[in-house]
Design a protein around this motif. Structure first.
Motif, PDB file in Angstrom:
ATOM      1  N   ALA A   9      34.210  32.447  56.259  1.00 23.43           N
ATOM      2  CA  ALA A   9      35.167  32.351  55.163  1.00 23.43           C
ATOM      3  C   ALA A   9      34.439  32.173  53.840  1.00 23.43           C
ATOM      4  CB  ALA A   9      36.118  31.188  55.401  1.00 23.43           C
ATOM      5  N   TYR A  10      34.953  32.819  52.803  1.00 25.29           N
ATOM      6  CA  TYR A  10      34.358  32.713  51.471  1.00 25.29           C
ATOM      7  C   TYR A  10      34.597  31.310  50.933  1.00 25.29           C
ATOM      8  CZ  TYR A  10      32.942  34.318  46.802  1.00 25.29           C
ATOM      9  OH  TYR A  10      32.301  34.485  45.601  1.00 25.29           O
ATOM     10  N   PRO A  15      41.516  31.446  53.865  1.00 26.28           N
ATOM     11  CA  PRO A  15      41.474  32.707  54.613  1.00 26.28           C
ATOM     12  C   PRO A  15      42.872  33.248  54.899  1.00 26.28           C
ATOM     13  CG  PRO A  15      39.880  31.163  55.513  1.00 26.28           C
ATOM     14  CD  PRO A  15      40.683  30.399  54.493  1.00 26.28           C
ATOM     15  N   TRP A  19      44.242  35.352  46.482  1.00 28.83           N
ATOM     16  CA  TRP A  19      44.023  34.423  45.388  1.00 28.83           C
ATOM     17  C   TRP A  19      45.177  34.435  44.398  1.00 28.83           C
ATOM     18  CZ3 TRP A  19      38.303  35.420  43.497  1.00 28.83           C
ATOM     19  CH2 TRP A  19      37.418  34.970  44.490  1.00 28.83           C
ATOM     20  N   GLU A  23      42.646  30.077  42.071  1.00 25.03           N
ATOM     21  CA  GLU A  23      41.426  30.544  42.724  1.00 25.03           C
ATOM     22  C   GLU A  23      40.611  31.444  41.791  1.00 25.03           C
ATOM     23  OE1 GLU A  23      44.271  29.300  45.827  1.00 25.03           O
ATOM     24  OE2 GLU A  23      44.445  30.674  44.117  1.00 25.03           O
ATOM     25  N   ALA A 195      38.275  37.721  50.295  1.00 28.23           N
ATOM     26  CA  ALA A 195      38.929  36.452  49.972  1.00 28.23           C
ATOM     27  C   ALA A 195      39.983  36.650  48.889  1.00 28.23           C
ATOM     28  CB  ALA A 195      37.888  35.435  49.517  1.00 28.23           C
ATOM     29  N   ARG A 196      39.648  37.402  47.848  1.00 26.07           N
ATOM     30  CA  ARG A 196      40.594  37.638  46.757  1.00 26.07           C
ATOM     31  C   ARG A 196      41.879  38.285  47.254  1.00 26.07           C
ATOM     32  NH1 ARG A 196      39.535  42.521  42.778  1.00 26.07           N
ATOM     33  NH2 ARG A 196      40.406  43.498  44.671  1.00 26.07           N
ATOM     34  N   ASN A 201      37.105  40.321  56.231  1.00 23.50           N
ATOM     35  CA  ASN A 201      35.943  41.057  55.746  1.00 23.50           C
ATOM     36  C   ASN A 201      35.113  41.591  56.903  1.00 23.50           C
ATOM     37  OD1 ASN A 201      33.893  41.953  53.865  1.00 23.50           O
ATOM     38  ND2 ASN A 201      32.638  40.299  54.693  1.00 23.50           N
TER      39      ASN A 201
END
Length: 313
Positions: A9-10, A15, A19, A23, A195-196, A201
């Motif tokens: 996870a970023y 997750p 965002w 964020e 993440a955004r 991913n």
């Protein structure tokens, strides 16, 4: 080539959840100035005034994002002639891709004048100066400029270039856009993208070497071959992986993949130019230096122009 991996996870966000403003603000707060657009780019552009016409086409007013005002410049040949074909060269759409910026500047410095007798040459050396200074792929609003060459663009960087071309009624016959694929694509930028957007991913295999991205709806294979042949005199061309792919896309020929560029909002889709290509240099290769990466970008442009001297005659 770097193997594809699924990453943890970023560091920002939850997750599976895209965002929001909080964020994005947290991400922006982490970005730091690491080099100087004024010193590295503007100073060099100023040095071209003797031989070229230099126009400020816009400025990015980024003070509200804790940054600064960035003037944006286009360099073009003085003897502009609407009867000649027009070739657009762009660099720094993704500001962190260093050889794209410096390859565009080096082309102006060393090669552009000799081609101006046959072409109108238009060079935008650094479309995304904030990205250049922060070594970043996005704008301060966490927008990717190279998905933003569309109507009502969410990125001023992309919108400004398109507006200039529209106002000046410039319709390029060819467009070469200078990029890099780096190890940080896997370590930072693709995880941040996932993440955004709240998605899972899966990293690419990063090719070791130079390759091109063409427009799948107008591939122009002989043009792409000419560019690859020129670059091969400077650095190695990337080989496809075991699946016959580069960055997860099937190759159209060795060293070339393609996408529907207009639909994706890519920079080379901003016009109806007949001949377009995006370069991708791999600066993290153990077999290439930073200088060779810059030279590869120049070779891509000159290879394109040499082909076009016949194709557009």
């Amino acid at each position: 080539m770097t193997e594809a991996t699924h990453t943890a996870a970023y560091k920002i966000g939850t997750p599976g959840k895209p965002w929001g403003a909080q964020e994005k603000a947290e991400w922006l707060a982490e970005q730091k100035i690491q080099r100087s657009y004024a010193d590295d780019v503007l100073q060099k552009i100023k040095g071209f005034e003797k031989d070229f016409s230099i126009e400020q086409y816009a400025s990015l007013e980024y003070e509200q994002h804790g940054a600064k005002r960035y003037p944006l410049f286009i360099v073009k040949n003085r003897d502009w002639d609407n009867k000649k074909p027009t070739v657009l060269v762009t660099g720094g759409v993704h500001g962190y891709e260093t050889s794209g910026v410096h390859g565009a500047l080096r082309f102006i410095e060393t090669q552009a004048l000799q081609y101006a007798k046959d072409f109108n040459i238009l060079v935008v050396p650094c479309i995304s100066p904030w990205g250049y200074e922060t070594i970043n792929r996005w704008t301060p609003l966490a927008v990717d400029p190279n998905r933003s060459f569309v109507v009502d663009s969410p990125a001023e960087e992309a919108a400004s270039v398109m507006a200039y071309l529209a106002i000046k009624d410039i319709k390029p016959d060819a467009h070469i856009d200078l990029h890099e694929t780096t190890d940080t694509d896997n370590s930072e930028f693709r995880p941040a993208l996932a993440a955004r957007d709240g998605i899972t991913n899966s990293n690419w295999n990063i090719p070791d070497g130079f390759y091109l991205v063409g427009d799948s709806e107008n591939l122009q294979p002989e043009f792409q071959k000419a560019v690859l042949q020129s670059v091969s005199q400077v650095t190695h061309i990337a080989e496809a992986d075991e699946q016959g792919q580069l960055i997860g896309a099937k190759t159209d020929m060795p060293g070339l993949i393609s996408f529907p560029t207009k639909k994706l909002g890519l920079c080379i889709g901003l016009s109806d130019a007949a001949y377009v290509t995006t370069t991708e240099v791999y600066p993290d290769s153990a077999k290439a230096t930073a200088e060779e990466c810059i030279q590869a970008q120049v070779a891509a442009v000159t290879g394109a122009l040499n082909f076009l001297q016949t194709a557009l005659r």
